[in-house]
Write a protein that holds these residues in place. Structure first.
Motif, PDB file in Angstrom:
ATOM      1  N   UNK A  45      10.518  79.475  13.377  1.00 53.25           N
ATOM      2  CA  UNK A  45      10.547  80.462  14.601  1.00 53.25           C
ATOM      3  C   UNK A  45      10.114  81.957  13.712  1.00 53.25           C
ATOM      4  N   UNK A  46      10.860  82.091  12.609  1.00 53.45           N
ATOM      5  CA  UNK A  46      11.225  83.840  12.601  1.00 53.45           C
ATOM      6  C   UNK A  46      10.566  83.948  10.989  1.00 53.45           C
ATOM      7  N   UNK A  47       9.750  82.687  10.353  1.00 55.04           N
ATOM      8  CA  UNK A  47       8.424  82.583   9.257  1.00 55.04           C
ATOM      9  C   UNK A  47       9.302  82.817   8.538  1.00 55.04           C
ATOM     10  N   UNK A  48      10.666  82.376   8.511  1.00 52.44           N
ATOM     11  CA  UNK A  48      11.413  81.960   7.043  1.00 52.44           C
ATOM     12  C   UNK A  48      11.280  80.904   6.543  1.00 52.44           C
ATOM     13  N   UNK A  49      11.917  80.410   4.878  1.00 47.87           N
ATOM     14  CA  UNK A  49      11.278  78.950   5.087  1.00 47.87           C
ATOM     15  C   UNK A  49      12.702  78.386   5.393  1.00 47.87           C
ATOM     16  N   UNK A  50      13.138  76.404   5.539  1.00 49.84           N
ATOM     17  CA  UNK A  50      13.699  75.906   6.382  1.00 49.84           C
ATOM     18  C   UNK A  50      14.858  76.400   5.613  1.00 49.84           C
ATOM     19  N   UNK A  51      15.394  76.917   4.261  1.00 49.39           N
ATOM     20  CA  UNK A  51      16.387  76.999   4.035  1.00 49.39           C
ATOM     21  C   UNK A  51      17.672  77.889   4.167  1.00 49.39           C
ATOM     22  N   UNK A  52      16.522  78.812   4.912  1.00 50.84           N
ATOM     23  CA  UNK A  52      17.119  80.285   5.374  1.00 50.84           C
ATOM     24  C   UNK A  52      18.047  79.293   6.917  1.00 50.84           C
ATOM     25  N   UNK A  53      17.589  78.763   7.480  1.00 56.66           N
ATOM     26  CA  UNK A  53      17.889  78.322   9.360  1.00 56.66           C
ATOM     27  C   UNK A  53      18.775  77.035   8.315  1.00 56.66           C
ATOM     28  N   UNK A  54      19.374  76.615   7.503  1.00 59.17           N
ATOM     29  CA  UNK A  54      20.090  75.893   7.186  1.00 59.17           C
ATOM     30  C   UNK A  54      21.366  77.022   6.499  1.00 59.17           C
ATOM     31  N   UNK A  55      21.234  77.789   6.277  1.00 58.54           N
ATOM     32  CA  UNK A  55      22.021  79.042   5.360  1.00 58.54           C
ATOM     33  C   UNK A  55      22.945  79.984   6.726  1.00 58.54           C
ATOM     34  N   UNK A  56      21.733  80.203   7.882  1.00 55.76           N
ATOM     35  CA  UNK A  56      22.163  80.762   8.590  1.00 55.76           C
ATOM     36  C   UNK A  56      23.252  79.855   9.719  1.00 55.76           C
ATOM     37  N   UNK A  57      22.859  78.583   9.624  1.00 56.41           N
ATOM     38  CA  UNK A  57      23.520  77.347  10.257  1.00 56.41           C
ATOM     39  C   UNK A  57      25.069  77.406  10.261  1.00 56.41           C
ATOM     40  N   UNK A  58      25.230  77.175   8.898  1.00 55.73           N
ATOM     41  CA  UNK A  58      26.553  76.830   8.307  1.00 55.73           C
ATOM     42  C   UNK A  58      27.311  78.281   8.301  1.00 55.73           C
ATOM     43  N   UNK A  59      26.746  79.841   8.706  1.00 57.59           N
ATOM     44  CA  UNK A  59      27.578  81.211   9.038  1.00 57.59           C
ATOM     45  C   UNK A  59      27.994  80.050  10.044  1.00 57.59           C
ATOM     46  N   UNK A  60      27.654  79.422  10.625  1.00 55.83           N
ATOM     47  CA  UNK A  60      27.444  79.438  12.485  1.00 55.83           C
ATOM     48  C   UNK A  60      29.004  78.495  12.692  1.00 55.83           C
ATOM     49  N   UNK A  61      29.545  77.459  11.975  1.00 55.93           N
ATOM     50  CA  UNK A  61      30.431  76.194  11.692  1.00 55.93           C
ATOM     51  C   UNK A  61      31.456  77.596  11.855  1.00 55.93           C
ATOM     52  N   UNK A  62      31.850  78.364  11.020  1.00 63.80           N
ATOM     53  CA  UNK A  62      33.199  79.075  11.490  1.00 63.80           C
ATOM     54  C   UNK A  62      33.379  79.930  12.443  1.00 63.80           C
ATOM     55  N   UNK A  63      32.493  80.227  13.204  1.00 59.24           N
ATOM     56  CA  UNK A  63      32.450  80.732  14.368  1.00 59.24           C
ATOM     57  C   UNK A  63      32.999  80.171  15.457  1.00 59.24           C
TER      58      UNK A  63
END
Length: 257
Positions: A45-63
């Motif tokens: 949706x943001x015009x980014x590669x899929x791996x960028x989503x995985x990286x952002x998702x990783x950051x959400x784990x701690x929150x």
């Protein structure tokens, strides 16, 4: 804690809110399981590669881990990588396998400070050495912690778990360690990878998909299910608290009246 809950719910800390009692801290689910779905679509949706989503998702784990820990959740199981995910493009799989190398060095000190214990549910066979090293290092460093268990379901599949459990059970019957007449739900559960954990009280799935995707098929038999359209990278502490509040409004009858 009250200030944190108000912040997550978007409530003015200075106000007296009637929304707070909806979350009863003495009725928080002991075990919450999450299917962290939608990383790829969030990136697209943001015009980014899929791996960028995985990286952002990783950051959400701690929150979300910190939010769960604050309200007293005992076990948080996150579906990180399924036995079917090996079918994804090689580059994407390699990226996912390297995420533990980044996540744990960044977050381990705060996890330790908050008494969080790391564990893994799944099969180590087939995982790269660097992935295992990162996970096993985190498990070792947090093994004495007594707080929330952050359980990563990694290289995990519910059907494989059940087949493996049946195979082990048959061997025990053949070796005289188990009598057929003694087989019941409790004894079968002892052959599951999560035998030392309570079954999930609540399953959360992000991204709007309405299926279990081969996740904890035995353990989720009587779990409450909660779905959200939000993709995992945008799943906030506020949404997590909404799921907890909805769970507390439901009546769990386990087949009774």
């Amino acid at each position: 804690m009250l200030k944190l809950i108000k912040k997550w719910l978007g409530i003015n800390v200075k106000s007296v809110s009637s929304a707070i009692p909806a979350i009863e801290l003495d009725k928080v689910p002991a075990h919450v399981a999450i299917i962290m779905d939608g990383n790829g679509r969030w990136a697209k949706q943001r015009g980014l590669p899929r791996v960028a989503g995985h990286h952002s998702g990783m950051k959400n784990v701690k929150k979300i881990t910190m939010a769960a820990n604050e309200i007293g959740v005992k076990v948080l199981t996150m579906y990180a990588f399924s036995t079917e995910n090996w079918k994804r493009p090689k580059e994407e799989v390699e990226f996912l396998m390297k995420l533990p190398q980044e996540f744990f060095p960044l977050e381990i000190e705060e996890l330790i400070e908050n008494n969080v214990r790391i564990r893994m549910t799944g099969w180590k066979e087939g995982l790269p050495d660097y992935t295992l090293k990162a996970i096993e290092g985190a498990i070792e460093r947090t093994k004495e912690n007594t707080g929330l268990i952050l359980n990563f379901a990694l290289n995990y599949g519910g059907r494989k778990e059940m087949i493996a459990g049946v195979q082990d059970m048959i061997l025990d019957v053949q070796n005289g360690k188990l009598q057929i007449e003694d087989l019941d739900e409790a004894s079968f559960s002892s052959y599951m990878l999560t035998s030392d954990l309570p079954d999930p009280d609540l399953l959360i799935r992000t991204s709007g998909e309405l299926r279990l995707s081969n996740f904890l098929l035995w353990q989720l038999a009587y779990s409450e299910l909660w779905f959200t359209e939000a993709y995992w990278p945008e799943f906030t502490e506020s949404l997590f608290m909404q799921a907890i509040a909805e769970y507390q409004r439901r009546g769990r009858r386990y087949g009774g009246i």
